[in-house]
Design a protein around this motif. Structure first.
Motif, short mmCIF file in Angstrom:
data_model
loop_
_atom_site.label_atom_id
_atom_site.label_comp_id
_atom_site.label_asym_id
_atom_site.label_seq_id
_atom_site.Cartn_x
_atom_site.Cartn_y
_atom_site.Cartn_z
N ASP A 265 0.84 -1.21 0.00
CA ASP A 265 0.00 0.00 0.00
C ASP A 265 0.87 1.25 0.00
N THR A 266 1.93 1.21 0.81
CA THR A 266 2.87 2.33 0.86
C THR A 266 3.54 2.53 -0.49
N ALA A 267 3.94 1.44 -1.13
CA ALA A 267 4.60 1.52 -2.44
C ALA A 267 3.68 2.15 -3.48
N ARG A 268 2.41 1.77 -3.46
CA ARG A 268 1.45 2.34 -4.42
C ARG A 268 1.29 3.85 -4.21
N LYS A 269 1.21 4.25 -2.94
CA LYS A 269 1.08 5.69 -2.64
C LYS A 269 2.33 6.44 -3.07
N ASN A 270 3.51 5.87 -2.78
CA ASN A 270 4.76 6.52 -3.16
C ASN A 270 4.87 6.67 -4.68
N ALA A 271 4.48 5.63 -5.41
CA ALA A 271 4.53 5.68 -6.88
C ALA A 271 3.58 6.73 -7.43
N GLU A 272 2.45 6.87 -6.79
CA GLU A 272 1.48 7.88 -7.21
C GLU A 272 2.03 9.29 -7.00
N ILE A 273 2.64 9.51 -5.84
CA ILE A 273 3.23 10.83 -5.55
C ILE A 273 4.36 11.13 -6.54
N ALA A 274 5.12 10.08 -6.91
CA ALA A 274 6.24 10.27 -7.83
C ALA A 274 5.80 10.44 -9.28
N GLY A 275 4.52 10.20 -9.56
CA GLY A 275 4.00 10.37 -10.91
C GLY A 275 4.27 9.20 -11.84
N VAL A 276 4.54 8.01 -11.26
CA VAL A 276 4.85 6.85 -12.09
C VAL A 276 3.93 5.66 -11.79
#
Length: 371
Positions: A265-276
């Motif tokens: 879940d954390t990885a998905r949120k981080n990827a979203e913030i990073a725009g990827v």
């Protein structure tokens, strides 16, 4: 104004960092032990801050000299033209390190350097007292074997803090180290990258950012942007230039697996913030269930190991499973970072190439298999 800059980086990444800066069109780049130095102006400073994937921070190198006494330290610091960088109301705290030198006390060196800079500024501005209520100019010093380096930090928060990792798992890999693993794995814009133990997704996010050519510092700010001496236009123009180089139409894609749903879940949120987020799929899957896909595939991973999350025997069992799953096959490559000197023996075969690097203070090897 022509300036010299010092760029500290993780030991083992000096060559990567230097090549990256040269690729950005920066001049007089030289790799040294634990740092890279280069020359340029404020625009160069902005470009390095925004674009460097491997640098820990960008510092203006104000002076280097030898000092065996506090008097020598004071006089050499006092002649630095501090007024070119620090206005009458701006703050200038001091921090640093002393190693194998006659001047051993960090607090005493801090006081002397602070006093010397304040004396110079008070004389130049004809003020008996400096308020220091304005923007921050962090003075940093390094004294090694009586050789003193005096620097101004332009970055603020370390450059590994890209701005996308609001949350992370228990033992996240540093973004700059993940970026180095991606670079050494030769990830390109048409690659399919997999991390079978992805944690909070840092390696895959760095891979996607590189493939799409998204500058790592594009969505964050830097301490020097508030300095009176730095033209506002240089960061605005360098950000626009970096944005114009993003490759949105590339074929890159990635998958990340982990057994911990919270990490995923954390990885998905981080990827979203990073725009990827549209480039990476995260799934709950054990390494025991890992399967190679058809076609080319680049596997990059930072497995848990004895000194990090698992006990040594559990880590060794993991290496053995990886050796069974990461088989030799045309178009497949594997990069695994580990501090275990017996990794190759447990994995089951010698790496085609190894690269020494540090994960924090832990000496590791990046084991690369591509033949």
């Amino acid at each position: 104004m022509e300036l010299r800059f010092s760029v500290p980086c993780i030991f083992g990444l000096e060559g990567l960092c230097a090549n990256e800066l040269r690729f950005l069109g920066i001049e007089n780049v030289s790799a040294e032990n634990g740092r890279v130095v280069f020359s340029g102006d404020y625009r160069t400073m902005a470009r390095a801050n925004i674009n460097s994937r491997f640098a820990e921070r960008i510092q203006i190198l104000l002076a280097e000299f030898e000092a065996h006494s506090f008097d020598e330290l004071f006089e050499n610091v006092k002649i630095i033209p501090w007024e070119n960088f620090i206005s009458a109301d701006e703050a200038f705290p001091v921090k640093g390190r002393c190693l194998d030198s006659d001047l051993k006390s960090v607090p005493d060196c801090q006081k002397i350097i602070k006093k010397a800079a304040a004396t110079r500024l008070s004389q130049k501005y004809m003020l008996p007292w400096l308020e220091e209520t304005g923007s921050l100019h962090q003075i940093q010093f390094l004294i090694i074997k009586n050789r003193v380096s005096i620097m101004l930090d332009t970055s603020g928060a370390g450059l590994h803090k890209r701005g996308y990792r609001a949350n992370s798992n228990e033992a996240p890999i540093k973004e700059t180290l993940a970026a180095a693993m991606v670079e050494l794995s030769r990830v390109r814009s048409n690659h399919f990258v997999v991390d079978p133990m992805c944690g909070s997704g840092t390696i895959l996010i760095e891979a996607a950012s590189k493939a799409l050519n998204i500058a790592p510092g594009l969505n964050r700010y830097f301490a020097c942007e508030k300095w009176n001496c730095v033209p506002k236009s240089v960061f605005e123009e360098e950000r626009r230039l970096a944005e114009s180089k993003i490759k949105n139409n590339c074929d890159f894609r990635a998958e990340g697996y982990d057994i911990d749903e919270i990490s995923l879940d954390t990885a998905r949120k981080n990827a979203e913030i990073a725009g990827v987020a549209d480039r990476i799929t995260f799934k709950n899957r054990d390494i025991c269930d890992f399967e190679l896909s058809e076609g080319c595939q680049t596997v990059i991973t930072n497995p848990p190991y004895g000194e990090r999350l698992l006990d040594v025997k559990s880590a060794e069992r993991l290496y053995k499973i990886m050796g069974e799953k990461f088989v030799r096959e045309k178009g497949k490559s594997y990069s695994v970072i580990s501090p275990d000197d017996d990794f190759e023996k447990i994995f089951g075969r010698k790496a085609d190439k190894r690269r020494k690097m540090y994960n924090g203070t832990l000496k590791c090897q990046l084991y690369m298999y591509f033949k």
